[in-house]
Design a protein around this motif. Sequence first.
Motif, mmCIF file in Angstrom:
data_model
loop_
_atom_site.group_PDB
_atom_site.id
_atom_site.type_symbol
_atom_site.label_atom_id
_atom_site.label_comp_id
_atom_site.label_asym_id
_atom_site.label_seq_id
_atom_site.Cartn_x
_atom_site.Cartn_y
_atom_site.Cartn_z
ATOM 1 N N GLU A 811 11.813 -79.289 -78.198
ATOM 2 C CA GLU A 811 11.795 -80.736 -78.394
ATOM 3 C C GLU A 811 12.047 -81.466 -77.071
ATOM 4 O OE1 GLU A 811 14.020 -82.415 -81.552
ATOM 5 O OE2 GLU A 811 13.557 -80.793 -82.972
ATOM 6 N N ASP A 812 11.289 -82.523 -76.873
ATOM 7 C CA ASP A 812 11.450 -83.367 -75.696
ATOM 8 C C ASP A 812 12.535 -84.399 -76.020
ATOM 9 O OD1 ASP A 812 11.235 -84.831 -73.410
ATOM 10 O OD2 ASP A 812 9.252 -85.662 -73.843
ATOM 11 N N ASN A 815 12.485 -87.682 -74.168
ATOM 12 C CA ASN A 815 11.228 -88.429 -74.329
ATOM 13 C C ASN A 815 10.568 -88.817 -73.006
ATOM 14 O OD1 ASN A 815 11.370 -88.537 -77.245
ATOM 15 N ND2 ASN A 815 12.983 -90.090 -76.992
ATOM 16 N N ASP A 816 10.621 -87.891 -72.025
ATOM 17 C CA ASP A 816 9.960 -88.192 -70.756
ATOM 18 C C ASP A 816 8.623 -87.463 -70.626
ATOM 19 O OD1 ASP A 816 10.775 -85.617 -70.411
ATOM 20 O OD2 ASP A 816 11.814 -85.938 -68.499
ATOM 21 N N ASP A 823 16.180 -81.689 -71.001
ATOM 22 C CA ASP A 823 16.081 -81.578 -72.466
ATOM 23 C C ASP A 823 17.070 -80.557 -73.041
ATOM 24 O OD1 ASP A 823 13.788 -83.391 -72.966
ATOM 25 O OD2 ASP A 823 12.763 -81.960 -71.638
#
Length: 977
Positions: A811-812, A815-816, A823
């Motif tokens: 999962e990122d 959120n980049d 992460d």
Amino acid sequence: MKQKQKLILFLIAFISLSAYSQNIIRGVITEKSTGNPIPGVNVVIKGTSNGAVSDFDGNYTIEASIGETLVFSYIGFKNLEVVISESTLNIALEEDAATLDEVVIIGYGSASVKDLTGAIEKVTTEDFNPGAITSPEQLITGKTAGVNVIPPSGQPGQGGTISIRGGNSSLSANNSPLVVIDGVPIDQGTTGGNGVAALNSINPNDIESFVVLKDASSTAIYGSRASAGVILITTKSGNLSSPFKVQINTTGSIGMVQRTNDVLNAEQYRQVAVNSQNASLIVPLLGNIDTDWQDEIFQEALGTDSNITLTQGFGSTSYRVSLGYTTQEGLVKTSKFERSSASINLLQKLFDNSLSIDLNLRGALTQDDFANGGALGSASQFDPTQSVFSGSEEFGGYWEWLQPDGTPQPLSPRNPVALLQLLSNTAETERALGNIKFDYNAPFLEGLNANINLGFDYNEVNGVTNTPASSAAGFFSQGSVGDYGSIRRSTLIDAFLNYKKDIESLRSSIELTAGHTFQKFYRKNFNSNTPTVGTSVENSFETQNALESYVTRLRYSYDSRYLLTASYRSDGSSRFSEDNRWGNFFAGALAWNISEENFLKDSNTVSNLKLRLGYGQTGQQEIGVDFGYLPVYVNGADNQQYQLGNTFYNTVRPQGFDENIKWEESETYNIGLDYGFLNDRISGSIEYFTRETNDVLNLIPIPSGTNLTNQLTTNIGDLENSGFEFTITSDIIRKKDFNWNLSFNASYLTNKILKLNIVDDPSFIGVPTGFITGGIGNTVQIHRVGSPQRSFLLFKQVYDTDGRPLEGVYEDLNNDGVIDSGDLYVSENPAADYLFGLSSSASYKNWDLSFTMRASLGNYVYNNVASSTGNEFGLHSLGSNRNVHVSILETGFRNNQLLSDYYLEDASFLKMDNITLGYNFKDILKDDNIGLRLQLTMQNVFTITGYNGIDPEISGGIDNNFFPRPRNIVFGANMNF
């Protein structure tokens, strides 16, 4: 002549009558309220030192005359004097509420339970865990709230790990409790950092009780070494009124493997190999054998433990002598532990009992045969299609991975059976521990007592390793023999004055204690390696340190209702510079005996109700180095030698240092409520504590050029620990023929890091820790501000719709759009949130049944066995095939996914540690002085857990080829005469 005859006849008659008047008086001593027999009651002819002690069934026998008076005494019961009127005298003793307050050893003194103001808990021989016990800490596993004893691994003779109230008082220093045996603090360096490793040379049969000091108001009296709690061990001693007695205890045990690493069997391995990406490399090397390598290295482990004890009292003198011999095989072949031990206790009273001289000496000789640790990992990785033996005489006849020229593949796993049978590692340990106490009650001032305690602890280890050139492991080095060892010794001098005064006019009592203590430690480590060809390499290191302390304590009681304890200790440690050498540790506690108030004093329901408040300061000076504040030079590494002629010399280099290094200091607050109902048929306590540790030592990176190293251990951190504890004990049934007692304890523990830098730095992610196998320098844990110690730092695994993990897909979290170190997230930690213990003991006539269970909730384990081998990449490497973890059948991973939280598992568990069935035989040989008890015990009975590894109880939280704990079946016999 007739007068002479009459005189002779008179003398004969008188002597006959006198002889006739000496009778054997016998009877049974029972508890008045229940009718239960009471063992261990002292029976003394009044005005003499002649006496006896009741046996397991309350029977006693004493030679006395009709008309003499017998005095019966036992802790917790009123003394009873009875005039002898017949040869059979059965006695019923009545409980005495005034004496039910058992005396408990505390730091540099003792106190009754009623007068305690701190969080102190005692575990005695009656409560100890039974079974094949080789190290003393196993006696109290699961018995005390807030005390977590992680049993030792299956390597025989090894100690477990003890933590009190989480034990997370430091990041880099020792997190183990201070252990004090008969007043002698054990060198925490000797314990190897886990607090109990040095105890394996102490015969558990010699231990009378454990007293656990948990809160700082009670531990602060030990100041600089008490941040992680204190355990006071008292060994058994003689009885001044005891007749000559012999006790023989013996057990025999057999241990079995419960569970092994879950790797592919030969059939599964062939299927995975054929379908793997490297099938063309793997398949040609497959064998046609089906070998379970773990089965080949494990065995049924046999053990015996035998002890003989002699005791006798002479009125003003008593002795206790014990001899013990223990032998225990390990589950892994070639591992074995042997211990021969001896102890002696002498007690002498002088000057109308004003002076007591108490001598304790104990020694042990242990022999360890260590199984090669690499065999565990090799058994999980070795190709299951190959055979154990090769059919040739090379390399001991064992099958090995070879190169085309017939020499071993240098980086392939070695045959695990060969590692055990051809390589050896043995060590012999000599241990001596003792002290002599002089206790003098001054006749010129009532209540004044002087005490001097002189103690020593000596521990010497000498070991030999042998790697023969004929083995694959020793082929390239052409074999070698190594010697290693250590010497650790300490000496102790304590001198204390104690004054106690009851002031009846003020309904008060006051007790003052003041003293001085000095303890010096010396440690030396040495090792050498002598190859068959080449030059011998020798290394040695020795160091010393000392502690000097001044101690004072005040204990005050008003009307037995309001209690105050205050203490102060000033500690000086040679491990710090003169500017930081001395630390001051204060403590205070208040207690209110609510049950002594008029509105409860005569209650038939509430027998005890006490509220306690405590505060204390403790320290930590076990920092790992003795001269960290000094600039010193050390030998350089072997690869940093310089050549002069044909000789190579080690270089010498300066070592980094911190001249301002100082104590770690902790402040602890504690509130507790002790309760008892129905004459303490139901009793227990409720506790809350919070502890903050400042100036925590931590290893941090430092700018280049600012010191002689790029990493330095210095005082920069703050920690916080807090929790709740609850205990309850109940005599559920108390009848003449049937009794049942149940004890339960529960703990809730939390820990958090508050600070890790000298200044706030939002970019500082923390200090990585928790190294794993499967790569170079990989870690899966971190010390991070706001999180618990050793929290796991991993990627969040992504799964497909069928719940199957997707390789390399995480999962990122930030959120980049990129999966990188940003992460990684903190997810759980190894420490349990909740700990539970349940003990039960029941007896029916001559039968008894007892068990102990434990539960742990919220502890997590990273399965490094699965993460390092559970992929296709592990099937073949550097010219040899290797087995892999069975998780590959679920994941299908081709490459290592070491940082995936897929391998982080909830390791909560419920364990039954032991269950014992016993039978006490009566009237053996028709002699009341002989007692015999037989018992059957099973240890490590079952474990209920969702964890997929060998054992969910992994100290530190990383499972990497753990030495499995055995399930033991133990048969024991105890005989007294």
